[in-house]
Write an enzyme that holds these catalytic residues in place. Structure first.
Site, short mmCIF file in Angstrom:
data_model
loop_
_atom_site.label_atom_id
_atom_site.label_comp_id
_atom_site.label_asym_id
_atom_site.label_seq_id
_atom_site.Cartn_x
_atom_site.Cartn_y
_atom_site.Cartn_z
N TYR A 1 0.83 -1.21 0.00
CA TYR A 1 0.00 0.00 0.00
C TYR A 1 0.86 1.26 0.00
CZ TYR A 1 -4.16 -2.81 0.34
OH TYR A 1 -5.16 -3.70 0.04
N ARG B 1 1.53 1.89 -3.60
CA ARG B 1 0.33 2.43 -4.27
C ARG B 1 0.10 3.89 -3.87
NH1 ARG B 1 -2.88 -1.28 -6.77
NH2 ARG B 1 -4.73 0.00 -6.60
N GLN C 1 -15.51 2.65 -5.50
CA GLN C 1 -14.77 1.55 -4.87
C GLN C 1 -13.28 1.87 -4.86
OE1 GLN C 1 -16.58 -2.44 -6.48
NE2 GLN C 1 -16.94 -0.83 -7.96
N HIS D 1 -14.67 1.76 -0.13
CA HIS D 1 -13.55 0.86 0.20
C HIS D 1 -12.39 1.61 0.86
CE1 HIS D 1 -14.97 -2.39 -2.91
NE2 HIS D 1 -15.73 -2.32 -1.84
N CYS E 1 -5.94 3.92 12.81
CA CYS E 1 -5.23 3.37 13.96
C CYS E 1 -6.01 2.19 14.52
CB CYS E 1 -5.04 4.45 15.03
SG CYS E 1 -4.20 3.80 16.48
N THR F 1 -16.34 -0.81 -13.62
CA THR F 1 -16.24 -1.84 -12.57
C THR F 1 -16.65 -3.20 -13.13
OG1 THR F 1 -16.94 -2.52 -10.34
CG2 THR F 1 -18.48 -1.16 -11.58
#
Ligand code: APR
Length: 228
Positions: free
Chosen positions: A48, A51, A83, A101, A109, A168
């Site tokens: 991530y 990304r 999304q 999403h 956290c 999608t």
């Protein structure tokens, strides 16, 4: 209106379901589940982080910009649920985007459950600016987790007179079920996608081609009607 990875494809953000079934070289279950994070937090954070860093190298395309123009005219009559975890809708001029999403640019956290805007890396497990615990994860909804704001989404689907799905694959629920729900509640339904999605036959109308072409043309049509 529902958008997916296809609307950001022409900006250079990879879609999820490439022909080889891999997502940037990873099996989805290796990076996008809570179990994967518990098993291999560094791998997931790195994925991530990459990304998130890549967002700085991409720009919104004419499809994002067209939806920004549409919001300028329709205001609250447009409900945009995506999304996507990128910020290209916002940079394309949309001010009210429902990220079902989650968002790459937020950290969540696990200790205090609060969110913090985040542009850097998480792989070094920095302290949460709010509670000090080193439990920050990307604020993205993984497989097996509940998408954000479902009550609001269902309400908007009931209210809609037109439901449009853009870019999608219709492979992932609950979003894949929105077309049937909106249709049952009386909305007209339209698909704008590169190719027929898995649920293409469920739409009243489907147009196939790149979002960067289809979406601006459709928005021009709608705005022509509104302003006539
Ligand atoms: N223009 C329009 N559509 C496009 C374009 C384009 N330039 N390029 C690709 N597409 C279409 C593909 O044909 C495909 O139907 O976009 C769709 C992308 O499908 P997916 O990769 O499955 O993405 P998405 O539907 O957003 O995935 C849903 O799955 O992995 C999870 O959480 C992740 O939000 C994601 C969810």
């Amino acid at each position: 209106m529902l958008t997916g990875a296809g609307i950001s494809a022409e900006s250079g953000v990879p879609t999820f379901r490439d022909a080889d079934g891999l997502w940037e070289g990873h099996h989805v279950e290796d990076v996008a589940t809570p179990e994967a994070y518990d098993r291999q937090p560094v791998v997931v954070q790195r994925f991530y982080d990459a990304r998130r860093a890549a967002l700085a190298t991409v720009e919104p395309n004419p499809a994002h910009q067209a939806l920004g123009r549409l919001e300028d005219v329709l205001g609250d009559d447009l409900f945009l649920v995506t999304q996507n975890i990128d910020d290209l809708h916002e940079r394309g001029g949309s001010h009210h985007v429902h990220h079902m999403h989650g968002e790459l640019l937020q950290a969540l956290c696990r200790a205090c459950e609060r969110r913090t805007p985040w542009t850097g890396d998480l792989v070094d497990f920095p302290a949460c600016p709010r509670c000090g615990h080193t439990e920050l994860r990307p604020d993205v909804v993984w497989f097996g987790e509940v998408p954000y704001g479902m009550d609001r989404i269902m309400l908007e689907l009931r209210r809609a007179d037109l439901f449009v799905s853009i870019g999608t694959s219709g492979a992932v629920y609950p979003a894949a079920g929105f077309v049937q729900y909106a249709g049952q509640q009386g909305a007209r339904t339209l698909e704008l996608n590169l190719m027929p999605s898995e649920g293409s036959h469920l739409f009243d109308e489907a147009r196939h081609g790149p979002a960067g072409v289809l979406v601006p043309a459709w928005v021009d049509e709608v705005l022509g009607g509104v302003q006539a």
